[in-house]
Design an enzyme around this catalytic site. Structure first.
Site, PDB file in Angstrom:
ATOM      1  N   HIS A 223     -19.803  20.419  59.069  1.00 30.21           N
ATOM      2  CA  HIS A 223     -17.980  19.627  58.188  1.00 30.21           C
ATOM      3  C   HIS A 223     -16.985  19.247  59.483  1.00 30.21           C
ATOM      4  O   HIS A 223     -16.401  18.583  59.775  1.00 30.21           O
ATOM      5  CB  HIS A 223     -18.054  20.723  57.594  1.00 30.21           C
ATOM      6  CG  HIS A 223     -16.392  20.659  57.095  1.00 30.21           C
ATOM      7  ND1 HIS A 223     -15.256  21.700  56.550  1.00 30.21           N
ATOM      8  CD2 HIS A 223     -15.629  19.396  56.881  1.00 30.21           C
ATOM      9  CE1 HIS A 223     -14.083  21.221  55.955  1.00 30.21           C
ATOM     10  NE2 HIS A 223     -14.418  19.475  56.109  1.00 30.21           N
TER      11      HIS A 223
ATOM     12  N   GLU B  98     -34.348   6.791  51.387  1.00 31.24           N
ATOM     13  CA  GLU B  98     -34.222   7.262  52.797  1.00 31.24           C
ATOM     14  C   GLU B  98     -34.842   8.017  53.250  1.00 31.24           C
ATOM     15  O   GLU B  98     -35.304   9.384  54.194  1.00 31.24           O
ATOM     16  CB  GLU B  98     -32.485   8.336  52.186  1.00 31.24           C
ATOM     17  CG  GLU B  98     -32.418   8.950  51.502  1.00 31.24           C
ATOM     18  CD  GLU B  98     -31.043   9.820  51.311  1.00 31.24           C
ATOM     19  OE1 GLU B  98     -30.528   9.951  52.443  1.00 31.24           O
ATOM     20  OE2 GLU B  98     -30.450   9.754  50.259  1.00 31.24           O
TER      21      GLU B  98
ATOM     22  N   CYS C 140     -25.892   2.136  54.930  1.00 29.49           N
ATOM     23  CA  CYS C 140     -24.630   3.052  55.126  1.00 29.49           C
ATOM     24  C   CYS C 140     -24.998   4.204  55.652  1.00 29.49           C
ATOM     25  O   CYS C 140     -23.790   5.181  55.828  1.00 29.49           O
ATOM     26  CB  CYS C 140     -24.561   3.771  53.602  1.00 29.49           C
ATOM     27  SG  CYS C 140     -25.579   4.634  53.441  1.00 29.49           S
TER      28      CYS C 140
ATOM     29  N   ASP D   1     -31.539   9.581  57.583  1.00 32.71           N
ATOM     30  CA  ASP D   1     -33.023  10.443  57.001  1.00 32.71           C
ATOM     31  C   ASP D   1     -34.321   9.642  57.022  1.00 32.71           C
ATOM     32  O   ASP D   1     -35.029  10.142  57.427  1.00 32.71           O
ATOM     33  CB  ASP D   1     -32.188  10.884  55.773  1.00 32.71           C
ATOM     34  CG  ASP D   1     -31.642  12.088  55.598  1.00 32.71           C
ATOM     35  OD1 ASP D   1     -32.012  12.761  56.513  1.00 32.71           O
ATOM     36  OD2 ASP D   1     -30.453  12.231  54.744  1.00 32.71           O
TER      37      ASP D   1
END
Length: 752
Positions: free
Chosen positions: A360, A601, A672, A625
């Protein structure tokens, strides 16, 4: 020997400085190996020679005076060979060199092991024996293991300036972590510790020992009263053993010898919190070293007691930590809340010992444009408070006590960044069109409202990835459907009429919710992404309903499904989306069914890309990923992060296969992942035919400038050549060369 090694490590953990650590090593190794001598030689950064820094057996007065160059004497030979040297008659070896000041003429047997850290020989540990003796394989292995433990200690000492007595005021040292937010920061380390972690209390001196002792005793009394009060309050609900624990806590705090130990350290000009943590950790290590299981378990009780008192020491401190103009926040595990403690204009960079690029705080740092390195687990953070640092958020490097030459190089990079940012801002209102007229859509990845302003200022045309897990991470419970609706509405309104792609909850792996813990041995191959939400349809349905309600009257919502590995998962998720839409229609909401997309991914999705494209409204490739799964490299593990390479031929081949499969079914496909925000990566992706590139707002102007200078036909030639290459590093350098030929050398990341 394993138990002996554990005991040595525990003693080292309690040592305050390098000299104490070296003395422990030579004393304990000499005893464990039953030899006459144990000595440690360390590299002097100024001269490059290896200086005798500690010994148990040679003449003490020779410490700091005897030195050898690489290749000189038996110690120098160990350095040169970078492997152990085991001799039963050392004096007969051609490299033997006699130093009368040491008294080593009495010793025949010699075993030396290099102390190596990050491929550099930092020193040599030696044991010697008066009698002729060939040390056996087990003894040799033991010394090598000790040297490996010592390597980290010495690297830390170099970083903190502890080795200053060897000739340089401060030793430049570099540490590696995970690049979490791009940019370069130059400033002073400001250590911020967890509220009550004994192991994370930074070393700090005190100016008035008697005042500090009075302060310590006051905090100790407060802790004693609190523990007694808690024990009394819970007495009716505790069994005898639990009551005994509170009694034991009070008994330890009443122990005059414990307080005396702390006061003695304070008189040595050490702050009360640091002195308390040192003493308590020593007690913890003693309990942990005991053979009896009952007493080993008491180590946790002692640690808990230490944390309770430390909390009182922290609360008693009235002086608030002050932050200078060029502060770099450093901590064991930084949180977004900690960032609020420092004015934004003073905060230049972040370094967290724990955490990943998806933590975060890393997401917040990227949104705020703060250069950040996470996972720097080798950095001795508790001992570098106030030290000058350079944080390289491109490479994931931290330089402690940088040399003037290194500092000047990074200052030039900072100036270049500032000039580049000013020039790129002028492109915000310009379309992204190549020199031969191809229009490329540039979207942004967001997760916080702070991202919105930066994204719009930089000309974002939509959102390719909105991380809906961020609102979940910021709470201590699942947000309600209405709370989610309000958050999603803000994002949709801010970018309207442009599209906003909202990814359904993607937790697991390295993104855990405190109130919904997922503990697995291999989390990246475990219960994460769509697997979690399909197992909990109540979470999925509530989130999708909130998204759709938020889009009422705007109709710019797109829903993206993460971690899809096959057709069955997509179909199961689509049924839930259709169910949520039907429910809302029945409730009177006039909402169009939003486009539903799939994140590619995992490798299985690559091979089913065409089947997925046939069923989905769009595809979006998560290169972060996908790259780590294809290469079997955990990108959040600093030990192997160097192997993570999005330009690997296998990754590029997979990306080309995906776009070809999607377009064969007439389905739009975008990117993305971080590769879209890399200038060289963007060139290859456009050449492959990707319809949308979505990236961090910080990188958007850089990518726009890159593509506006490029020609699609030339990019096709570049791609054809690259796809024939067999080495990721060669591909990367080839692309960098093309960028330079386009006159875009200023857009390259440092070192690119």
């Amino acid at each position: 020997m394993l138990q002996s090694l554990r005991n040595i490590v525990q003693e080292l953990n309690a040592a305050r400085d390098l000299n104490a650590m070296l003395e422990i090593i030579v004393r304990r190794v000499k005893a464990e190996m039953r030899t006459s001598v144990c000595s440690i030689y360390l590299r002097d950064g100024a001269s490059g020679s290896y200086v005798l820094m500690a010994t148990d057996g040679l003449y003490p007065e020779s410490v700091g005076k005897v030195s050898l160059a690489a290749g000189e004497g038996l110690v120098g030979l160990v350095v040169e060979r970078e492997e152990p040297l085991n001799l039963d008659q050392a004096h007969t070896h051609p490299a033997f060199q006699y130093f009368p000041s040491t008294g080593e003429e009495r010793y025949s047997a010699f075993l030396g092991a290099p102390i190596i850290h990050h491929r550099e020989v930092l020193g040599v540990i030696v044991v010697q024996q008066a009698e002729s003796r060939r040390f056996d394989e087990g003894e040799e292995a033991f010394l090598v293991t000790v040297s490996a433990q010592l390597a980290g200690v010495i690297a830390h000492a170099e970083a903190t300036g502890t080795l200053a007595s060897m000739g340089s005021q401060h030793r430049e040292a570099s540490f590696h972590g995970i690049a979490a937010a791009p940019g370069v920061a130059i400033g002073r380390a400001q250590i911020i510790a967890a509220p009550a972690n004994l192991a994370a209390v930074p070393f700090s001196p005190c100016e008035d020992p008697e005042a500090e002792i009075a302060f310590f005793k006051k905090a100790l009394a407060s802790a004693r009263r609190e523990i007694r009060a808690v024990g009394e309050r819970l007495k009716a609900n505790l069994n005898r053993e639990e009551q005994a624990l509170f009694d034991a806590y009070v008994s330890m705090l009443d122990d005059a010898s414990l307080a005396a130990e702390v006061c003695e350290r304070i008189r040595q000009m050490v702050s009360a919190p640091r002195a308390w943590s040192e003493v308590m950790l020593e007690h913890v290590h003693r309990f942990e070293a005991m053979s009896d299981g009952y007493f080993r378990d008491r180590a946790a009780d002692v640690r808990d007691l230490g944390a309770r008192v430390l909390q009182h020491l922290r609360q008693q401190k009235k002086t608030r930590q002050s932050f200078g103009e060029n502060s770099i926040l450093v901590g064991e595990e930084l949180t977004a809340a900690m960032l609020a403690e420092i004015p934004r204009e003073n905060l230049k960079g972040l370094v967290s010992i724990k955490g990943s690029s998806n933590s975060h705080v890393a997401i917040v740092a990227r949104a705020m444009g703060i250069p950040t390195v996470m996972g720097a687990d080798a950095l001795p953070f508790e001992r570098i408070d106030g030290a000058e640092l350079v944080v390289d958020g491109y490479r994931g490097e931290i330089h402690v006590h940088p040399s003037q030459q290194l500092r000047r190089r990074y200052e030039a990079i900072v100036r270049e960044e500032q000039a580049l940012a000013a020039s790129l801002d002028l492109l915000a209102d310009q379309p992204c069109i190549t020199t031969d007229g191809k229009r490329v859509r540039l979207w942004v990845n967001t997760g916080l409202m702070a991202d919105v302003v930066r994204s719009l200022e930089r000309g974002a045309e939509g959102v390719g990835l909105y991380r809906t897990e961020v609102p979940f991470l910021m709470r201590e419970r699942f947000p309600s459907e209405e709370e989610q609706r309000a958050i999603y509405r803000e994002q949709l309104e801010a970018f309207s009429p442009n599209p906003v792609t909202m990814r359904t909850l993607d937790i697991g792996g390295d993104k855990a919710l405190s109130y919904f813990p997922i503990e697995e041995e291999n989390p990246f191959l475990g219960w994460r992404g769509i697997r979690v939400t399909l197992d909990h349809p109540e979470i999925f349905l509530g989130q999708v309903r909130a998204m759709m309600k938020a889009s009422l009257g705007l109709n710019n919502l797109r829903i993206l499904l993460p971690m899809i590995s096959g057709i069955n998962e997509f179909e199961a998720a689509r049924k839930l989306v259709l169910r949520a839409h039907d429910e809302l229609r029945e409730e009177g909401y006039d909402i169009a069914l939003p486009p539903l997309g799939v994140m590619i991914e995992v490798p299985s999705a690559v091979y089913q890309a065409r089947a997925l494209a046939l069923r989905a409204d769009f595809l979006s490739v998560g290169t972060n990923d996908l790259t780590q799964y294809l290469l079997a490299v955990d990108r959040n593990n600093s030990r192997v992060a160097g192997l993570y390479n999005a330009f690997h031929p296998a990754v590029l081949a997979a990306l080309k296969a995906i776009v070809d499969a999607a377009h064969a079914e007439g389905t739009e496909v975008g990117i993305c992942g971080e590769l879209a925000g890399d200038p060289g990566g963007a060139l290859l992706l456009v050449a492959m035919g990707y319809d949308v590139l979505s990236m961090n707002a910080t990188n958007l102007p850089r990518i726009k400038a890159t593509l506006r200078a490029a020609n699609c036909s030339e990019l096709t030639d570049l791609l054809d050549g690259v796809l024939q290459m067999e080495c990721g590093e060669s591909i990367y350098h080839k692309v960098q060369l093309v960028l330079q030929q386009l006159g875009l050398h200023t857009l390259l990341q440092p070192g690119g």
